[in-house]
Design a protein around this motif. Structure first.
Motif, PDB file in Angstrom:
ATOM      1  N   GLY A  54       1.788  36.730  -3.341  1.00  0.00           N
ATOM      2  CA  GLY A  54       2.370  35.795  -2.395  1.00  0.00           C
ATOM      3  C   GLY A  54       3.691  35.283  -2.933  1.00  0.00           C
ATOM      4  N   VAL A  55       4.147  34.177  -2.379  1.00  0.00           N
ATOM      5  CA  VAL A  55       5.445  33.624  -2.760  1.00  0.00           C
ATOM      6  C   VAL A  55       5.439  33.173  -4.211  1.00  0.00           C
ATOM      7  CG1 VAL A  55       7.048  31.733  -2.308  1.00  0.00           C
ATOM      8  CG2 VAL A  55       6.026  32.966  -0.417  1.00  0.00           C
ATOM      9  N   ARG A  56       4.384  32.477  -4.621  1.00  0.00           N
ATOM     10  CA  ARG A  56       4.342  31.958  -5.996  1.00  0.00           C
ATOM     11  C   ARG A  56       4.312  33.074  -7.022  1.00  0.00           C
ATOM     12  NH1 ARG A  56      -0.226  27.367  -5.034  1.00  0.00           N
ATOM     13  NH2 ARG A  56       1.052  26.007  -3.760  1.00  0.00           N
ATOM     14  N   GLN A  57       3.445  34.070  -6.795  1.00  0.00           N
ATOM     15  CA  GLN A  57       3.357  35.161  -7.764  1.00  0.00           C
ATOM     16  C   GLN A  57       4.631  35.996  -7.773  1.00  0.00           C
ATOM     17  OE1 GLN A  57      -0.379  36.506  -6.093  1.00  0.00           O
ATOM     18  NE2 GLN A  57      -1.314  36.354  -8.125  1.00  0.00           N
ATOM     19  N   MET A  58       5.234  36.190  -6.598  1.00  0.00           N
ATOM     20  CA  MET A  58       6.468  36.965  -6.547  1.00  0.00           C
ATOM     21  C   MET A  58       7.591  36.218  -7.263  1.00  0.00           C
ATOM     22  SD  MET A  58       7.528  39.896  -5.504  1.00  0.00           S
ATOM     23  CE  MET A  58       6.394  40.428  -4.237  1.00  0.00           C
ATOM     24  N   THR A  59       7.656  34.905  -7.089  1.00  0.00           N
ATOM     25  CA  THR A  59       8.656  34.095  -7.788  1.00  0.00           C
ATOM     26  C   THR A  59       8.447  34.184  -9.289  1.00  0.00           C
ATOM     27  OG1 THR A  59       8.677  32.584  -5.921  1.00  0.00           O
ATOM     28  CG2 THR A  59       9.673  31.799  -7.951  1.00  0.00           C
ATOM     29  N   TRP A  60       7.194  34.064  -9.728  1.00  0.00           N
ATOM     30  CA  TRP A  60       6.866  34.160 -11.151  1.00  0.00           C
ATOM     31  C   TRP A  60       7.272  35.520 -11.701  1.00  0.00           C
ATOM     32  CZ3 TRP A  60       3.219  37.377 -13.513  1.00  0.00           C
ATOM     33  CH2 TRP A  60       2.933  37.076 -14.841  1.00  0.00           C
ATOM     34  N   HIS A  61       6.992  36.590 -10.946  1.00  0.00           N
ATOM     35  CA  HIS A  61       7.331  37.941 -11.395  1.00  0.00           C
ATOM     36  C   HIS A  61       8.849  38.109 -11.524  1.00  0.00           C
ATOM     37  CE1 HIS A  61       7.320  42.286 -11.755  1.00  0.00           C
ATOM     38  NE2 HIS A  61       8.193  42.322 -10.758  1.00  0.00           N
ATOM     39  N   LEU A  62       9.597  37.619 -10.527  1.00  0.00           N
ATOM     40  CA  LEU A  62      11.056  37.765 -10.570  1.00  0.00           C
ATOM     41  C   LEU A  62      11.672  36.925 -11.685  1.00  0.00           C
ATOM     42  CD1 LEU A  62      11.817  37.817  -6.752  1.00  0.00           C
ATOM     43  CD2 LEU A  62      12.022  39.726  -8.343  1.00  0.00           C
ATOM     44  N   ARG A  63      11.100  35.752 -11.946  1.00  0.00           N
ATOM     45  CA  ARG A  63      11.589  34.934 -13.061  1.00  0.00           C
ATOM     46  C   ARG A  63      11.345  35.634 -14.389  1.00  0.00           C
ATOM     47  NH1 ARG A  63       9.490  28.992 -11.148  1.00  0.00           N
ATOM     48  NH2 ARG A  63      11.153  28.607  -9.632  1.00  0.00           N
ATOM     49  N   ASN A  64      10.207  36.312 -14.519  1.00  0.00           N
ATOM     50  CA  ASN A  64       9.934  37.071 -15.746  1.00  0.00           C
ATOM     51  C   ASN A  64      10.890  38.239 -15.908  1.00  0.00           C
ATOM     52  OD1 ASN A  64       7.889  35.409 -16.573  1.00  0.00           O
ATOM     53  ND2 ASN A  64       6.241  36.715 -15.823  1.00  0.00           N
ATOM     54  N   ASP A  65      11.423  38.740 -14.781  1.00  0.00           N
ATOM     55  CA  ASP A  65      12.421  39.811 -14.849  1.00  0.00           C
ATOM     56  C   ASP A  65      13.825  39.286 -15.099  1.00  0.00           C
ATOM     57  OD1 ASP A  65      10.570  41.769 -14.489  1.00  0.00           O
ATOM     58  OD2 ASP A  65      11.100  42.235 -12.416  1.00  0.00           O
ATOM     59  N   GLY A  66      13.973  37.966 -15.240  1.00  0.00           N
ATOM     60  CA  GLY A  66      15.276  37.394 -15.562  1.00  0.00           C
ATOM     61  C   GLY A  66      16.055  36.871 -14.369  1.00  0.00           C
ATOM     62  N   GLN A  67      15.459  36.847 -13.200  1.00  0.00           N
ATOM     63  CA  GLN A  67      16.133  36.321 -12.011  1.00  0.00           C
ATOM     64  C   GLN A  67      15.928  34.809 -11.944  1.00  0.00           C
ATOM     65  OE1 GLN A  67      17.954  37.999  -9.849  1.00  0.00           O
ATOM     66  NE2 GLN A  67      17.526  40.057 -10.602  1.00  0.00           N
ATOM     67  N   MET A  68      16.974  34.078 -11.644  1.00  0.00           N
ATOM     68  CA  MET A  68      16.875  32.630 -11.471  1.00  0.00           C
ATOM     69  C   MET A  68      16.676  32.345  -9.982  1.00  0.00           C
ATOM     70  SD  MET A  68      16.984  31.291 -14.411  1.00  0.00           S
ATOM     71  CE  MET A  68      17.149  29.596 -13.934  1.00  0.00           C
ATOM     72  N   LYS A  72      11.436  28.532  -2.502  1.00  0.00           N
ATOM     73  CA  LYS A  72      11.970  28.437  -1.138  1.00  0.00           C
ATOM     74  C   LYS A  72      12.779  29.679  -0.773  1.00  0.00           C
ATOM     75  CE  LYS A  72      13.770  24.332  -1.792  1.00  0.00           C
ATOM     76  NZ  LYS A  72      14.541  23.101  -1.562  1.00  0.00           N
ATOM     77  N   ARG A  73      13.553  30.164  -1.721  1.00  0.00           N
ATOM     78  CA  ARG A  73      14.371  31.345  -1.458  1.00  0.00           C
ATOM     79  C   ARG A  73      13.508  32.584  -1.263  1.00  0.00           C
ATOM     80  NH1 ARG A  73      19.061  33.185  -5.596  1.00  0.00           N
ATOM     81  NH2 ARG A  73      20.356  34.304  -4.128  1.00  0.00           N
ATOM     82  N   LEU A  83       6.997  40.266   5.216  1.00  0.00           N
ATOM     83  CA  LEU A  83       5.945  40.574   4.243  1.00  0.00           C
ATOM     84  C   LEU A  83       4.889  39.476   4.238  1.00  0.00           C
ATOM     85  CD1 LEU A  83       8.100  41.818   1.235  1.00  0.00           C
ATOM     86  CD2 LEU A  83       6.996  43.166   3.008  1.00  0.00           C
ATOM     87  N   MET A  84       3.650  39.870   4.442  1.00  0.00           N
ATOM     88  CA  MET A  84       2.519  38.949   4.373  1.00  0.00           C
ATOM     89  C   MET A  84       1.556  39.485   3.322  1.00  0.00           C
ATOM     90  SD  MET A  84       2.610  36.345   6.435  1.00  0.00           S
ATOM     91  CE  MET A  84       0.897  35.916   6.520  1.00  0.00           C
ATOM     92  N   PRO A  85       1.214  38.693   2.313  1.00  0.00           N
ATOM     93  CA  PRO A  85       0.327  39.203   1.272  1.00  0.00           C
ATOM     94  C   PRO A  85      -1.090  39.410   1.788  1.00  0.00           C
ATOM     95  CG  PRO A  85       0.751  36.884   0.942  1.00  0.00           C
ATOM     96  CD  PRO A  85       1.629  37.325   2.067  1.00  0.00           C
TER      97      PRO A  85
END
Length: 166
Positions: A54-68, A72-73, A83-85
């Motif tokens: 979902g949004v939280r896990q995707m945000t966490w994954h992208l932050r681990n990849d170095g994306q700030m 909300k974004r 996309l619906m999880p």
């Protein structure tokens, strides 16, 4: 609706007659930035691997990849991409502890003629902006729908109307 080459009316006068702002005539959508398009590509690649993110896990994954990025974004971009999880829905069929279990009064009853047993059910129909509620009353023997009603509120009136019509 606005003709730029009109001989008598300027663009400003035409906008005034149509009651729209002149700036909306000249507005051109900008679209997404290169950074957002890159994020959308990464979200799409990750979503294909893990469609339960979902949004939280995707945000966490992208932050681990170095994306700030913030939630909300990611929520806006995932909604834009449609996309619906996939996740496990709550099991509403099993009773909660402490709830009274009522006896099944039709056990062993043979339904042999029409209008001997009726059944009804209420379900919700998801719409773009909220829900509609559908009640249906059915005859068990003939399996025909005797009446049905749709309402945008979950009040008893439309259920009673369907029952009276049946």
């Amino acid at each position: 609706m606005i003709e730029p080459d009109h001989p008598d009316l300027s663009i400003g006068q035409q906008c005034k007659l149509l009651a729209i702002a002149r700036s909306s005539y000249y507005y051109e959508p900008k679209g997404e930035t290169e950074q957002n398009l890159d994020l959308m590509r990464q979200i799409d690649e990750q979503f294909l691997e893990t469609p339960f993110f979902g949004v939280r896990q995707m945000t966490w994954h992208l932050r681990n990849d170095g994306q700030m990025v913030n939630e909300k974004r990611i929520r806006r971009l995932m909604r834009l991409m449609g996309l619906m999880p996939i996740y496990q829905k709550p099991n509403t069929s099993s009773p909660a502890k402490g709830h009274k279990t009522y006896p099944y009064l039709l056990r062993g009853l043979r339904v042999e003629r029409p209008n001997q047993v009726w059944c009804s059910d209420i379900t919700y129909l998801p719409m773009r902006r909220g829900f509609l509620y559908l009640v249906a009353i059915m005859d068990w023997h003939t399996r025909k729908v005797l009446s049905w009603r749709i309402s945008n509120t979950l009040e008893a009136d439309f259920c009673v109307d369907a029952l009276n019509e049946a």
